[in-house]
Motif scaffolding. Sequence first.
Motif, PDB file in Angstrom:
ATOM      1  N   TYR A 197       0.826  -1.205   0.000  1.00  0.00           N
ATOM      2  CA  TYR A 197       0.000   0.000   0.000  1.00  0.00           C
ATOM      3  C   TYR A 197       0.860   1.255   0.000  1.00  0.00           C
ATOM      4  O   TYR A 197       0.516   2.259  -0.640  1.00  0.00           O
ATOM      5  N   GLY A 198       1.985   1.211   0.697  1.00  0.00           N
ATOM      6  CA  GLY A 198       2.878   2.362   0.712  1.00  0.00           C
ATOM      7  C   GLY A 198       3.453   2.655  -0.654  1.00  0.00           C
ATOM      8  O   GLY A 198       3.634   3.820  -1.039  1.00  0.00           O
ATOM      9  N   GLY A 199       3.748   1.593  -1.425  1.00  0.00           N
ATOM     10  CA  GLY A 199       4.211   1.804  -2.787  1.00  0.00           C
ATOM     11  C   GLY A 199       3.161   2.490  -3.636  1.00  0.00           C
ATOM     12  O   GLY A 199       3.470   3.351  -4.469  1.00  0.00           O
ATOM     13  N   ALA A 200       1.894   2.126  -3.424  1.00  0.00           N
ATOM     14  CA  ALA A 200       0.808   2.785  -4.152  1.00  0.00           C
ATOM     15  C   ALA A 200       0.684   4.249  -3.732  1.00  0.00           C
ATOM     16  O   ALA A 200       0.422   5.132  -4.565  1.00  0.00           O
ATOM     17  N   LEU A 201       0.875   4.527  -2.465  1.00  0.00           N
ATOM     18  CA  LEU A 201       0.852   5.920  -1.993  1.00  0.00           C
ATOM     19  C   LEU A 201       1.939   6.743  -2.680  1.00  0.00           C
ATOM     20  O   LEU A 201       1.735   7.905  -3.036  1.00  0.00           O
ATOM     21  N   ALA A 202       3.102   6.116  -2.861  1.00  0.00           N
ATOM     22  CA  ALA A 202       4.230   6.830  -3.470  1.00  0.00           C
ATOM     23  C   ALA A 202       4.002   7.152  -4.934  1.00  0.00           C
ATOM     24  O   ALA A 202       4.700   7.998  -5.499  1.00  0.00           O
ATOM     25  N   ASP A 203       3.047   6.491  -5.562  1.00  0.00           N
ATOM     26  CA  ASP A 203       2.716   6.784  -6.955  1.00  0.00           C
ATOM     27  C   ASP A 203       1.612   7.826  -7.078  1.00  0.00           C
ATOM     28  O   ASP A 203       1.218   8.183  -8.190  1.00  0.00           O
ATOM     29  N   VAL A 204       1.098   8.320  -5.953  1.00  0.00           N
ATOM     30  CA  VAL A 204       0.030   9.318  -5.955  1.00  0.00           C
ATOM     31  C   VAL A 204       0.465  10.604  -5.257  1.00  0.00           C
ATOM     32  O   VAL A 204       0.348  11.695  -5.815  1.00  0.00           O
ATOM     33  N   ILE A 251       8.865  12.310   4.982  1.00  0.00           N
ATOM     34  CA  ILE A 251       8.846  13.066   6.237  1.00  0.00           C
ATOM     35  C   ILE A 251       7.957  12.369   7.268  1.00  0.00           C
ATOM     36  O   ILE A 251       8.348  12.152   8.418  1.00  0.00           O
ATOM     37  N   VAL A 252       6.739  12.006   6.853  1.00  0.00           N
ATOM     38  CA  VAL A 252       5.783  11.382   7.774  1.00  0.00           C
ATOM     39  C   VAL A 252       6.317  10.062   8.320  1.00  0.00           C
ATOM     40  O   VAL A 252       6.269   9.791   9.527  1.00  0.00           O
ATOM     41  N   THR A 253       6.833   9.220   7.443  1.00  0.00           N
ATOM     42  CA  THR A 253       7.283   7.902   7.886  1.00  0.00           C
ATOM     43  C   THR A 253       8.571   7.978   8.706  1.00  0.00           C
ATOM     44  O   THR A 253       8.783   7.163   9.612  1.00  0.00           O
ATOM     45  N   THR A 254       9.420   8.947   8.411  1.00  0.00           N
ATOM     46  CA  THR A 254      10.628   9.103   9.225  1.00  0.00           C
ATOM     47  C   THR A 254      10.265   9.521  10.641  1.00  0.00           C
ATOM     48  O   THR A 254      10.846   9.028  11.623  1.00  0.00           O
ATOM     49  N   GLN A 292       7.916  -1.756  11.714  1.00  0.00           N
ATOM     50  CA  GLN A 292       8.032  -2.292  10.366  1.00  0.00           C
ATOM     51  C   GLN A 292       6.977  -1.725   9.418  1.00  0.00           C
ATOM     52  O   GLN A 292       7.197  -1.637   8.214  1.00  0.00           O
ATOM     53  N   ALA A 293       5.843  -1.317   9.967  1.00  0.00           N
ATOM     54  CA  ALA A 293       4.814  -0.691   9.131  1.00  0.00           C
ATOM     55  C   ALA A 293       5.322   0.642   8.574  1.00  0.00           C
ATOM     56  O   ALA A 293       5.159   0.938   7.385  1.00  0.00           O
ATOM     57  N   PHE A 294       5.936   1.459   9.435  1.00  0.00           N
ATOM     58  CA  PHE A 294       6.506   2.722   8.951  1.00  0.00           C
ATOM     59  C   PHE A 294       7.670   2.468   7.994  1.00  0.00           C
ATOM     60  O   PHE A 294       7.809   3.138   6.971  1.00  0.00           O
ATOM     61  N   PHE A 295       8.495   1.498   8.323  1.00  0.00           N
ATOM     62  CA  PHE A 295       9.620   1.144   7.466  1.00  0.00           C
ATOM     63  C   PHE A 295       9.129   0.704   6.084  1.00  0.00           C
ATOM     64  O   PHE A 295       9.737   1.038   5.053  1.00  0.00           O
ATOM     65  N   ALA A 296       8.015  -0.032   6.055  1.00  0.00           N
ATOM     66  CA  ALA A 296       7.493  -0.580   4.806  1.00  0.00           C
ATOM     67  C   ALA A 296       6.996   0.497   3.854  1.00  0.00           C
ATOM     68  O   ALA A 296       6.990   0.312   2.636  1.00  0.00           O
ATOM     69  N   VAL A 297       6.552   1.642   4.382  1.00  0.00           N
ATOM     70  CA  VAL A 297       6.152   2.760   3.520  1.00  0.00           C
ATOM     71  C   VAL A 297       7.366   3.613   3.163  1.00  0.00           C
ATOM     72  O   VAL A 297       7.498   4.099   2.037  1.00  0.00           O
ATOM     73  N   ARG A 305       4.884   1.422  -6.585  1.00  0.00           N
ATOM     74  CA  ARG A 305       4.268   0.122  -6.325  1.00  0.00           C
ATOM     75  C   ARG A 305       5.260  -1.027  -6.473  1.00  0.00           C
ATOM     76  O   ARG A 305       5.266  -1.968  -5.675  1.00  0.00           O
ATOM     77  N   LEU A 306       6.111  -0.955  -7.494  1.00  0.00           N
ATOM     78  CA  LEU A 306       7.099  -2.015  -7.675  1.00  0.00           C
ATOM     79  C   LEU A 306       8.149  -1.975  -6.570  1.00  0.00           C
ATOM     80  O   LEU A 306       8.635  -3.023  -6.133  1.00  0.00           O
ATOM     81  N   GLN A 307       8.489  -0.778  -6.093  1.00  0.00           N
ATOM     82  CA  GLN A 307       9.402  -0.705  -4.960  1.00  0.00           C
ATOM     83  C   GLN A 307       8.737  -1.216  -3.688  1.00  0.00           C
ATOM     84  O   GLN A 307       9.414  -1.733  -2.789  1.00  0.00           O
ATOM     85  N   GLY A 308       7.402  -1.079  -3.616  1.00  0.00           N
ATOM     86  CA  GLY A 308       6.682  -1.678  -2.502  1.00  0.00           C
ATOM     87  C   GLY A 308       6.800  -3.193  -2.521  1.00  0.00           C
ATOM     88  O   GLY A 308       7.043  -3.824  -1.488  1.00  0.00           O
ATOM     89  N   VAL A 309       6.638  -3.780  -3.700  1.00  0.00           N
ATOM     90  CA  VAL A 309       6.832  -5.223  -3.841  1.00  0.00           C
ATOM     91  C   VAL A 309       8.267  -5.583  -3.504  1.00  0.00           C
ATOM     92  O   VAL A 309       8.546  -6.586  -2.830  1.00  0.00           O
TER      93      VAL A 309
END
Length: 427
Positions: free
Chosen positions: A73-80, A88-91, A123-128, A363-367
Amino acid sequence: MARLSLANVLADTRPLRNQHFRRLWVANIVTVIGAQLTVVAVPAQLYADTGSSAYVGLAGVFGLVPLVVFGLYGGALADVFDRRTLLIVTTVGLIVTSGLFWVQAAAGSTSPWLLLCLFSVQQAFFAVNQPTRSAIIPKLVDTALLPAANSLNMTVTMAGAIAGPLVAGVLIPFIGFEWLYLIDTVTLFATLAAVVRLPSLKAVEAATSVPGVRAVIDGFRYLRTQPVLMMSFVVDLIAMVFGMPRALFPEIAHLDFNGPDEGGLVFALLFAAIPAGAVIGGVFSGWVSRVERQGRAVVVCIVVWGLAMTGFGLAVALADRWTTPMLVVALAMLVIGGAADMASAAFRTSMLLAAADDAMRGRLQGVFIVVVAGGPRIADTLHGATAVAVGTAAAAAGGGVLVVVGVVVASIAVPSFVRYRITRAPV
């Protein structure tokens, strides 16, 4: 001639000419050491509290679920959304969760479940954060320099992964876990400072709506049409799931090499050996920018990794007869494996960033982060459970054999991956 030869061997530093890439890279030198203290402290605290490798392996499950969910989902966020904002938010989120690690340790908690739940949140923050951070690299450096940029990033990460285990393993018996978590919390502010200074980094062809499950599915549909990119994930899963024995390190250090159960020098050396190999490989990574047949290079690197892990398991099996010599052999095998893994990761990351459309990179970086970070966590669970049944040596050596067999079979099944090549980067 000597200078030219040395330049061809040492790491390619041309990506550092970009001020934003350089700023992130320098900040990461500080941050990654603190992060690795936590990476070591969590399994060490679990083993100290429970005395069981199964609990250490269970961290793989608690880390994997948020990595899969939030990585995709974080990868999808990064494409929008603007990728700078997401960073900033995840750090900030990583800073807060690291602080909570410190709080539970300072309060004297011995609950493995509290530690595991905090690990899941982190890990949730790390994953985004990670897929977003990777997706911006093609915006900062030329495509031909992506292998060099990825090698530089991984070299710093692995250098911290050496310093972190060495410092943590030695200091845990003296200062406890809470100080390690506190150092991680403080050092993360260096990355926050670098991220805040980035320019706006929105995808060129970003979607106009908030991403949901459909956006994630679209990413998988796109990936299905790209067999080379798909295989870059498959071979890494083979290498990590079967070949990463890190969940066994606490027990191996304690029972096979006579270290204390709460850490110690041998424990630190085992954790530091693979990163040490990666750093050595990174320092002498000037050749990666000159490799055109990247698919074949990945396969060779993973085979070397599998053979090295097999050798590691065999050394552990003989440790009861020749403890010190076999410790040296075991560490050497991990170093060789780390160097091979560094090269493999540099090529696979470059293949993914160069071949993917910018609108799909997040999204691909999310995968990618699910595979790269999730694979070892599956390995933690698999190796921890297997070691209970057959012992640590057999679990490590058998996993290495499965890596070699698996990557050879995968290469035969999808020959286009082995044939993948790029145009060499100009000097």
